[in-house]
Design a protein around this motif. Structure first.
Motif, PDB file in Angstrom:
ATOM      1  N   ILE A 137       0.840  -1.199   0.000  1.00  0.00           N
ATOM      2  CA  ILE A 137       0.000   0.000   0.000  1.00  0.00           C
ATOM      3  C   ILE A 137       0.877   1.252   0.000  1.00  0.00           C
ATOM      4  CG2 ILE A 137      -1.611   1.363   1.387  1.00  0.00           C
ATOM      5  CD1 ILE A 137      -2.865  -1.309   2.276  1.00  0.00           C
ATOM      6  N   HIS A 138       1.901   1.229   0.863  1.00  0.00           N
ATOM      7  CA  HIS A 138       2.827   2.369   0.934  1.00  0.00           C
ATOM      8  C   HIS A 138       3.537   2.563  -0.401  1.00  0.00           C
ATOM      9  CE1 HIS A 138       6.203   4.486   3.449  1.00  0.00           C
ATOM     10  NE2 HIS A 138       5.602   5.312   2.599  1.00  0.00           N
ATOM     11  N   ARG A 139       3.929   1.477  -0.995  1.00  0.00           N
ATOM     12  CA  ARG A 139       4.593   1.551  -2.301  1.00  0.00           C
ATOM     13  C   ARG A 139       3.642   2.128  -3.354  1.00  0.00           C
ATOM     14  NH1 ARG A 139       9.283  -1.116  -3.746  1.00  0.00           N
ATOM     15  NH2 ARG A 139       9.693  -1.200  -5.992  1.00  0.00           N
ATOM     16  N   GLY A 140       2.376   1.689  -3.302  1.00  0.00           N
ATOM     17  CA  GLY A 140       1.391   2.198  -4.243  1.00  0.00           C
ATOM     18  C   GLY A 140       1.129   3.683  -4.058  1.00  0.00           C
ATOM     19  N   LEU A 141       1.204   4.149  -2.815  1.00  0.00           N
ATOM     20  CA  LEU A 141       0.983   5.564  -2.537  1.00  0.00           C
ATOM     21  C   LEU A 141       2.104   6.447  -3.077  1.00  0.00           C
ATOM     22  CD1 LEU A 141      -0.401   5.219   1.090  1.00  0.00           C
ATOM     23  CD2 LEU A 141      -1.635   6.237  -0.846  1.00  0.00           C
ATOM     24  N   HIS A 142       3.224   5.830  -3.421  1.00  0.00           N
ATOM     25  CA  HIS A 142       4.330   6.582  -4.025  1.00  0.00           C
ATOM     26  C   HIS A 142       4.226   6.606  -5.550  1.00  0.00           C
ATOM     27  CE1 HIS A 142       7.179   7.739  -0.790  1.00  0.00           C
ATOM     28  NE2 HIS A 142       6.486   6.844  -0.110  1.00  0.00           N
ATOM     29  N   HIS A 143       3.178   5.998  -6.094  1.00  0.00           N
ATOM     30  CA  HIS A 143       2.972   6.059  -7.543  1.00  0.00           C
ATOM     31  C   HIS A 143       2.660   7.490  -7.957  1.00  0.00           C
ATOM     32  CE1 HIS A 143       1.176   5.364 -11.514  1.00  0.00           C
ATOM     33  NE2 HIS A 143       1.812   4.200 -11.499  1.00  0.00           N
ATOM     34  N   ARG A 144       3.175   7.889  -9.087  1.00  0.00           N
ATOM     35  CA  ARG A 144       3.063   9.285  -9.518  1.00  0.00           C
ATOM     36  C   ARG A 144       1.613   9.753  -9.687  1.00  0.00           C
ATOM     37  NH1 ARG A 144       2.248   9.487 -15.095  1.00  0.00           N
ATOM     38  NH2 ARG A 144       2.507   7.501 -16.196  1.00  0.00           N
ATOM     39  N   LEU A 145       0.677   8.825  -9.903  1.00  0.00           N
ATOM     40  CA  LEU A 145      -0.718   9.225 -10.107  1.00  0.00           C
ATOM     41  C   LEU A 145      -1.413   9.634  -8.800  1.00  0.00           C
ATOM     42  CD1 LEU A 145      -1.924   6.576 -12.733  1.00  0.00           C
ATOM     43  CD2 LEU A 145      -1.255   8.960 -13.139  1.00  0.00           C
ATOM     44  N   ARG A 149      -1.175  13.982  -4.485  1.00  0.00           N
ATOM     45  CA  ARG A 149      -2.454  14.323  -3.860  1.00  0.00           C
ATOM     46  C   ARG A 149      -2.632  13.671  -2.481  1.00  0.00           C
ATOM     47  NH1 ARG A 149      -7.228  16.399  -5.689  1.00  0.00           N
ATOM     48  NH2 ARG A 149      -6.349  16.500  -7.778  1.00  0.00           N
ATOM     49  N   LEU A 150      -2.173  12.412  -2.339  1.00  0.00           N
ATOM     50  CA  LEU A 150      -2.468  11.661  -1.118  1.00  0.00           C
ATOM     51  C   LEU A 150      -1.300  11.533  -0.140  1.00  0.00           C
ATOM     52  CD1 LEU A 150      -4.680   8.704  -2.415  1.00  0.00           C
ATOM     53  CD2 LEU A 150      -5.405  10.891  -1.451  1.00  0.00           C
ATOM     54  N   HIS A 151      -0.122  11.165  -0.648  1.00  0.00           N
ATOM     55  CA  HIS A 151       0.955  10.791   0.270  1.00  0.00           C
ATOM     56  C   HIS A 151       1.992  11.888   0.489  1.00  0.00           C
ATOM     57  CE1 HIS A 151       3.054   7.940   2.709  1.00  0.00           C
ATOM     58  NE2 HIS A 151       4.129   7.902   1.937  1.00  0.00           N
ATOM     59  N   LYS A 152       2.114  12.792  -0.454  1.00  0.00           N
ATOM     60  CA  LYS A 152       3.117  13.847  -0.327  1.00  0.00           C
ATOM     61  C   LYS A 152       2.934  14.694   0.924  1.00  0.00           C
ATOM     62  CE  LYS A 152       5.459  17.512  -2.878  1.00  0.00           C
ATOM     63  NZ  LYS A 152       5.504  18.306  -4.133  1.00  0.00           N
ATOM     64  N   PHE A 163       5.213  13.980  16.591  1.00  0.00           N
ATOM     65  CA  PHE A 163       3.895  14.549  16.318  1.00  0.00           C
ATOM     66  C   PHE A 163       3.518  14.446  14.837  1.00  0.00           C
ATOM     67  CE2 PHE A 163       5.114  16.797  20.255  1.00  0.00           C
ATOM     68  CZ  PHE A 163       4.021  16.459  21.040  1.00  0.00           C
ATOM     69  N   ALA A 164       4.483  14.088  13.985  1.00  0.00           N
ATOM     70  CA  ALA A 164       4.201  13.900  12.554  1.00  0.00           C
ATOM     71  C   ALA A 164       3.663  12.509  12.260  1.00  0.00           C
ATOM     72  CB  ALA A 164       5.463  14.145  11.730  1.00  0.00           C
ATOM     73  N   SER A 165       3.649  11.646  13.270  1.00  0.00           N
ATOM     74  CA  SER A 165       3.305  10.239  13.071  1.00  0.00           C
ATOM     75  C   SER A 165       1.945  10.015  12.447  1.00  0.00           C
ATOM     76  CB  SER A 165       3.370   9.491  14.408  1.00  0.00           C
ATOM     77  OG  SER A 165       2.474  10.083  15.348  1.00  0.00           O
ATOM     78  N   HIS A 166       0.971  10.847  12.802  1.00  0.00           N
ATOM     79  CA  HIS A 166      -0.382  10.684  12.283  1.00  0.00           C
ATOM     80  C   HIS A 166      -0.818  11.871  11.414  1.00  0.00           C
ATOM     81  CE1 HIS A 166      -0.313   7.671  15.444  1.00  0.00           C
ATOM     82  NE2 HIS A 166      -1.415   7.144  14.945  1.00  0.00           N
ATOM     83  N   ALA A 167       0.168  12.639  10.966  1.00  0.00           N
ATOM     84  CA  ALA A 167      -0.125  13.787  10.106  1.00  0.00           C
ATOM     85  C   ALA A 167      -0.237  13.327   8.657  1.00  0.00           C
ATOM     86  CB  ALA A 167       0.954  14.858  10.261  1.00  0.00           C
ATOM     87  N   PHE A 168      -1.314  12.640   8.365  1.00  0.00           N
ATOM     88  CA  PHE A 168      -1.577  12.072   7.048  1.00  0.00           C
ATOM     89  C   PHE A 168      -2.745  12.788   6.374  1.00  0.00           C
ATOM     90  CE2 PHE A 168       0.189   8.302   9.244  1.00  0.00           C
ATOM     91  CZ  PHE A 168       1.112   7.856   8.298  1.00  0.00           C
ATOM     92  N   HIS A 169      -2.786  12.682   5.053  1.00  0.00           N
ATOM     93  CA  HIS A 169      -4.049  12.922   4.358  1.00  0.00           C
ATOM     94  C   HIS A 169      -5.001  11.844   4.854  1.00  0.00           C
ATOM     95  CE1 HIS A 169      -7.070  12.783   1.184  1.00  0.00           C
ATOM     96  NE2 HIS A 169      -6.638  13.956   0.743  1.00  0.00           N
ATOM     97  N   PRO A 170      -6.266  12.146   5.144  1.00  0.00           N
ATOM     98  CA  PRO A 170      -7.172  11.142   5.717  1.00  0.00           C
ATOM     99  C   PRO A 170      -7.249   9.833   4.938  1.00  0.00           C
ATOM    100  CG  PRO A 170      -8.173  13.304   5.843  1.00  0.00           C
ATOM    101  CD  PRO A 170      -6.898  13.479   5.053  1.00  0.00           C
ATOM    102  N   ILE A 171      -7.295   9.914   3.624  1.00  0.00           N
ATOM    103  CA  ILE A 171      -7.371   8.685   2.828  1.00  0.00           C
ATOM    104  C   ILE A 171      -6.071   7.902   2.935  1.00  0.00           C
ATOM    105  CG2 ILE A 171      -7.623   7.740   0.492  1.00  0.00           C
ATOM    106  CD1 ILE A 171      -9.503  10.034  -0.136  1.00  0.00           C
ATOM    107  N   ASP A 172      -4.943   8.602   2.937  1.00  0.00           N
ATOM    108  CA  ASP A 172      -3.641   7.970   3.106  1.00  0.00           C
ATOM    109  C   ASP A 172      -3.591   7.236   4.450  1.00  0.00           C
ATOM    110  OD1 ASP A 172      -0.976   7.268   3.271  1.00  0.00           O
ATOM    111  OD2 ASP A 172      -0.201   9.306   3.234  1.00  0.00           O
TER     112      ASP A 172
END
Length: 228
Positions: A137-145, A149-152, A163-172
């Protein structure tokens, strides 16, 4: 999660929040209760463990790094506080299926020693299953598409604090937690073990964002370049 919900109903929701005529097994009541319990639990776990890690584990000298952002800790916390409620909405949908009896969670240990053996095997299986699928899943989130939007947003923090541990985009954030929720719908797992592992996974997520832990994680996933 039904164990947590039953305790919350007994000590808080039933006597203080809901009318006595509203059945505890009503699906709408369960959904509301799970949203409250999940959010409160997530915030307590996040702030308690991240604060301990920040003050007693995190190397504060890293904050002098040129890539450490201005007001970064405050921004990490703000990002997390805004993201957790949205992550919880998707998570609660799966918790609701669990407490409605659609998963293979159970509270029977079985006869000794076979019950203990099954318990140990299920823990090893859970860790193997979740780690494997989170990798992909993590590898897929690094896909350019989808990366930008999601993982960057999670990689804004080049020099993260706990404190960055849960600083995600919600879908990510939800996607990376999905294997933990899928497992008990495929394989049998003791309810207490599931709840314990879920809590430990969140603590582990905080621990790998203490500076050294995050660096090791990035090296493992091949995310570091020569310039980093």
């Amino acid at each position: 999660m039904d164990l947590v919900l039953s305790v919350a109903d007994y000590y808080f929701f039933t006597p203080y929040m809901y009318p006595a005529t509203w059945p505890e097994d009503d699906i709408f009541r369960q959904a509301i209760s799970l949203l409250i319990v999940t959010n409160v639990g997530a915030y307590i776990l996040y702030f308690f463990c991240a604060t301990l890690s920040y003050y007693f584990v995190f190397d504060h000298a890293l904050m002098k790094h040129p890539q450490f952002l201005k007001n970064q800790v405050r921004r990490e916390i703000k990002f997390t506080v805004q993201a957790l409620p949205w992550i919880s909405i998707l998570t609660v949908a799966l918790f609701l299926l669990e407490i409605r009896g659609y998963s293979k969670l159970h509270d029977d240990l079985g006869e000794f020693p076979y019950g203990l053996f099954e318990l140990v095997v299920s823990i090893i299986s859970f860790l193997f299953f979740t780690d494997m699928f989170i990798y992909w899943i993590h590898r897929g989130l690094h896909h350019r598409l989808v990366y930008k939007r999601l993982h960057k947003p999670h990689h804004i923090w080049k020099i993260p604090t706990p404190f960055a541990s849960h600083a995600f985009h919600p879908i990510d954030g939800f996607l990376q937690s999905l294997p933990y929720h899928i497992y008990p719908f495929i394989f049998p797992l003791h309810k207490v073990v599931y709840l314990s592992l879920y809590i430990l996974v969140n603590i582990w997520t905080i621990s790998i964002h203490d500076g050294n832990g995050c660096k090791n994680e990035k090296l493992f996933n091949g995310e570091f370049t020569k310039t980093e």
